[in-house]
Design a protein around this motif. Structure first.
Motif, PDB file in Angstrom:
ATOM      1  N   LEU A   1       0.873  -1.167   0.000  1.00  0.00           N
ATOM      2  CA  LEU A   1       0.000   0.000   0.000  1.00  0.00           C
ATOM      3  C   LEU A   1       0.908   1.214   0.000  1.00  0.00           C
ATOM      4  CD1 LEU A   1      -2.610  -1.015   2.731  1.00  0.00           C
ATOM      5  CD2 LEU A   1      -3.001  -0.932   0.267  1.00  0.00           C
TER       6      LEU A   1
ATOM      7  N   GLU B   1       0.988   5.341   0.145  1.00  0.00           N
ATOM      8  CA  GLU B   1       0.283   6.601   0.362  1.00  0.00           C
ATOM      9  C   GLU B   1       0.991   7.734  -0.353  1.00  0.00           C
ATOM     10  OE1 GLU B   1       0.149   4.539   4.548  1.00  0.00           O
ATOM     11  OE2 GLU B   1       1.627   4.896   2.979  1.00  0.00           O
TER      12      GLU B   1
ATOM     13  N   CYS C   1      -4.139   6.358  -1.364  1.00  0.00           N
ATOM     14  CA  CYS C   1      -3.512   5.092  -0.979  1.00  0.00           C
ATOM     15  C   CYS C   1      -3.834   4.087  -2.066  1.00  0.00           C
ATOM     16  CB  CYS C   1      -4.028   4.634   0.365  1.00  0.00           C
ATOM     17  SG  CYS C   1      -3.542   2.954   0.818  1.00  0.00           S
TER      18      CYS C   1
ATOM     19  N   TRP D   1      -7.903   4.817   7.350  1.00  0.00           N
ATOM     20  CA  TRP D   1      -6.790   5.714   7.620  1.00  0.00           C
ATOM     21  C   TRP D   1      -6.583   5.832   9.130  1.00  0.00           C
ATOM     22  CZ3 TRP D   1      -3.720   7.614   3.843  1.00  0.00           C
ATOM     23  CH2 TRP D   1      -4.212   7.599   2.534  1.00  0.00           C
TER      24      TRP D   1
ATOM     25  N   SER E   1      -7.805   1.830  -4.883  1.00  0.00           N
ATOM     26  CA  SER E   1      -7.330   2.949  -4.060  1.00  0.00           C
ATOM     27  C   SER E   1      -8.408   3.453  -3.112  1.00  0.00           C
ATOM     28  CB  SER E   1      -6.900   4.120  -4.949  1.00  0.00           C
ATOM     29  OG  SER E   1      -5.805   3.783  -5.769  1.00  0.00           O
TER      30      SER E   1
ATOM     31  N   CYS F   1      -2.309   4.343   5.728  1.00  0.00           N
ATOM     32  CA  CYS F   1      -3.403   3.616   5.104  1.00  0.00           C
ATOM     33  C   CYS F   1      -3.338   2.164   5.571  1.00  0.00           C
ATOM     34  CB  CYS F   1      -3.231   3.701   3.592  1.00  0.00           C
ATOM     35  SG  CYS F   1      -4.262   2.623   2.629  1.00  0.00           S
TER      36      CYS F   1
ATOM     37  N   GLY G   1       0.464   0.811   4.827  1.00  0.00           N
ATOM     38  CA  GLY G   1       1.352   1.618   4.013  1.00  0.00           C
ATOM     39  C   GLY G   1       2.507   2.144   4.846  1.00  0.00           C
TER      40      GLY G   1
END
Length: 126
Positions: A4, A6, A22, A36, A78, A96, A117
């Motif tokens: 992932l 961001e 993301c 998030w 996303s 993320c 992420g």
């Protein structure tokens, strides 16, 4: 390799806006709840916003309700976080997360079986 990534963080003045993105790779997340989280300086990571697999259900931490909007685009694999009326207390690293489970409920805790992420820095100046 599942990732992932961001993007969209940066420095903004109080009252300004940013849009975080993301994007997943190595796996399609269309059947996974995502969300998030953020970690302010010197503090623990906290929930910000969550969206279910279909995009039809979402929820927010009280401190961002009315200012932030989470959305997702299945075609792009996303999710996004539109952040308006930013305040200095919104300064944090934003992460993320994607639930590894199939079509599970909204994710609120940062201790689930998630993909993460690397984070993107958001700094709001007064």
């Amino acid at each position: 390799q599942v990732q992932l990534v961001e993007s969209g963080g940066g420095l903004v003045q109080a009252g300004g806006s940013l849009r975080l993105s993301c994007t997943g790779s190595g796996r399609v997340f269309n059947d996974n709840a995502m969300g998030w989280f953020r970690q302010p300086p010197g503090k623990e990571r906290e929930f910000v916003a969550a969206i279910n697999w279909s995009g039809l259900d979402s929820d927010y931490a009280n401190f961002v309700k009315g200012r932030f909007t989470i959305s997702r685009d299945h075609a792009m694999n996303s999710i996004y976080l539109q952040m308006n009326s930013l305040q200095p207390e919104d300064t944090a690293v934003y992460y993320c997360a994607a639930d590894a489970g199939y079509r599970r409920s909204l994710l609120y805790s940062d201790r689930g079986n998630y993909y993460w992420g690397q984070g993107t820095q958001v700094t709001v100046s007064s």
